[in-house]
Design an enzyme around this catalytic site. Structure first.
Site, PDB file in Angstrom:
ATOM      1  N   CYS A 278       0.843  -1.202   0.000  1.00  0.00           N
ATOM      2  CA  CYS A 278       0.000   0.000   0.000  1.00  0.00           C
ATOM      3  C   CYS A 278       0.873   1.245   0.000  1.00  0.00           C
ATOM      4  CB  CYS A 278      -0.915   0.004   1.220  1.00  0.00           C
ATOM      5  SG  CYS A 278      -1.884  -1.504   1.426  1.00  0.00           S
TER       6      CYS A 278
ATOM      7  N   GLN B  81       1.342  -7.921 -47.559  1.00  0.00           N
ATOM      8  CA  GLN B  81       2.439  -7.252 -46.835  1.00  0.00           C
ATOM      9  C   GLN B  81       1.925  -6.402 -45.672  1.00  0.00           C
ATOM     10  OE1 GLN B  81       5.008  -4.962 -49.331  1.00  0.00           O
ATOM     11  NE2 GLN B  81       5.830  -6.733 -50.433  1.00  0.00           N
TER      12      GLN B  81
ATOM     13  N   SER C 203      22.171   4.176 -16.386  1.00  0.00           N
ATOM     14  CA  SER C 203      21.362   4.820 -17.427  1.00  0.00           C
ATOM     15  C   SER C 203      19.880   4.527 -17.220  1.00  0.00           C
ATOM     16  CB  SER C 203      21.802   4.344 -18.815  1.00  0.00           C
ATOM     17  OG  SER C 203      23.145   4.690 -19.064  1.00  0.00           O
TER      18      SER C 203
ATOM     19  N   ILE D 180      -5.575  -6.741 -36.761  1.00  0.00           N
ATOM     20  CA  ILE D 180      -5.368  -7.874 -37.660  1.00  0.00           C
ATOM     21  C   ILE D 180      -6.586  -8.806 -37.645  1.00  0.00           C
ATOM     22  CG2 ILE D 180      -4.015 -10.000 -37.969  1.00  0.00           C
ATOM     23  CD1 ILE D 180      -1.543  -8.338 -37.109  1.00  0.00           C
TER      24      ILE D 180
ATOM     25  N   GLU E 167       3.013   1.146 -10.992  1.00  0.00           N
ATOM     26  CA  GLU E 167       4.427   1.119 -10.603  1.00  0.00           C
ATOM     27  C   GLU E 167       5.269   2.119 -11.398  1.00  0.00           C
ATOM     28  OE1 GLU E 167       6.312  -2.456  -9.353  1.00  0.00           O
ATOM     29  OE2 GLU E 167       4.452  -3.588  -9.575  1.00  0.00           O
TER      30      GLU E 167
END
Length: 408
Positions: free
Chosen positions: A128, A303, A338, A362, A388
């Site tokens: 929490c 394609q 980094s 799709i 998060e």
């Protein structure tokens, strides 16, 4: 120190295949039902406990994998099955990480087993941290913890929100302010034991996705916990607060924050969850494109479809590589110079949103219906860019780390 490798060893492959089988045979067939019910899937959690997946021992084995790949591999396979059910299975882990990141050995040994229970009586735990006015802005946290020296007790008051397993947990780990003058540096984490008076569940949220995972407010009204429930202990807290005050006077450097320590440790794992969801949607789209015919040929012959699938797979593999790198670095003690942990979470979560949306496209009209799982996967994927640490927060962390500047 384990060398970084992309080759899983035989033990890791065995665990991966075992988890994949559980996800395929137990989680995925139950996914639609529990998504519709919007309830904690206790029977599935119990099945996971019976086979040893929902247990302290299993997560400890994965957590202490010297390559760092145990946890992300497990997360990817479970979330490939279904994000909502998988989060119900692994949600306790965030509270456990909170104890591991901030607790003493005695606290770890005492409380983590109580978070899981056993196969005959499963329990869950809740971490929490977020509040109605303090999500990403942890410095605005209002929940207070005041020390009652006469009784050696801490008194907690406030409201937490967006807590996975909040209110139904056996053990709650609560982040609270102990020194308001220090902002986010004045926070500490506390264990709230089972059946502690004053802790109650507030609003349970009806969510867009991950609906099989319980998310609710946690209300704390004069909740008293023993002094030994302060994670890390009071002596360590006093030392940390003293250093923070001195550094604040000197215009100081950052000190470790209790909630942030938990999130830093868990971000690559969240990235792995996102990879699992993205991979699941990609596989559905690939199979559909190979079997769905339009104008006398499978749609993958076009394609426009084939290139989308190529991009989807490329992004998924790239996301996994970032997650594995960050996980390996964290396990082997290499600093995130980094912001590699944030990079992995950012890219994987954005990939999950993109790939699941492409999967719906799709499948066309079928993708928009609940007869196919990609619409649920797309709803589930939305959470990865939010919880998060939002994608915006991840970018802020990365930019600050790279530049050394206080970017706002």
């Amino acid at each position: 120190m384990a060398e970084f490798t992309l080759d899983l060893n035989d033990d890791q492959k065995q665990v991966r295949d075992w988890l994949h089988g559980f996800a395929a045979d137990v989680i995925r067939p139950a996914a639609s039902e529990w998504d519709e019910r919007e309830e904690t899937p206790w029977p599935v959690i119990q099945e996971a406990a019976k086979v040893g997946i929902y247990s302290l021992d299993f997560y400890a084995q994965q957590f202490f994998d010297p390559t760092g790949l145990g946890i992300p591999m497990a997360m990817e396979e479970l979330f490939w099955g279904d994000a909502g059910i998988a989060l119900s299975i692994v949600g306790t882990g965030l509270a456990a990480v909170g104890v591991l990141a901030n607790g003493t050995e005695e606290q770890i040994g005492t409380w983590i087993p109580q978070m899981y229970g056993d196969a005959n009586d499963v329990k869950v735990a809740a971490f929490c941290s977020s509040e109605p006015d303090a999500g990403s802005d942890v410095a605005s946290m209002r929940t207070r913890a005041v020390y009652d020296e006469a009784k050696d007790e801490w008194v907690l008051n406030g409201t937490k929100t967006w807590a996975t397993n909040g209110g139904i947990a056996n053990v709650h780990v609560v982040v609270a302010v102990v020194d308001p003058g220090l902002g986010s540096k004045g926070h500490a984490s506390f264990i709230v034991p089972p059946a502690t008076p004053g802790l109650s569940q507030g609003q349970k949220f009806k969510k867009h996705g991950i609906r099989a995972s319980h998310t609710a407010e946690v209300v704390l009204q004069d909740v008293r916990v023993p002094g030994h429930c302060l994670l890390g202990g009071k002596e360590k807290l006093d030392e940390r607060l003293a250093r923070a005050r001195e550094r604040a006077k000197a215009g100081g450097e950052r000190v470790k924050n209790a909630a942030m320590a938990t999130f830093e440790a868990s971000r690559p794992a969240v990235g792995a969850m996102a990879v699992g969801t993205a991979r699941a949607a990609y596989e559905v789209a690939l199979d559909y494109a190979k079997t769905r015919s339009q104008f006398g040929r499978p749609i993958i012959d076009n394609q426009g479809i084939a290139f989308q699938l190529a991009d989807m797979r490329t992004r998924i593999d790239a996301a996994r590589l970032l997650v594995w790198r960050a996980s390996w670095m964290a396990t082997t003690g290499k600093p995130f110079t980094s912001a590699e942990g944030s990079m992995s979470k950012l890219y994987a979560s954005e990939t999950a949103k993109s790939v699941t949306a492409q999967a719906i496209q799709i499948l066309g009209g079928n993708g928009f219906t609940r007869e196919y799982p990609v619409e649920r996967m797309h709803r589930d994927a939305a959470i990865y860019t939010i919880f998060e640490g939002t994608s915006e927060i991840q970018r802020l962390v990365i930019a600050r780390t790279l530049s050394g500047m206080p970017i706002r």
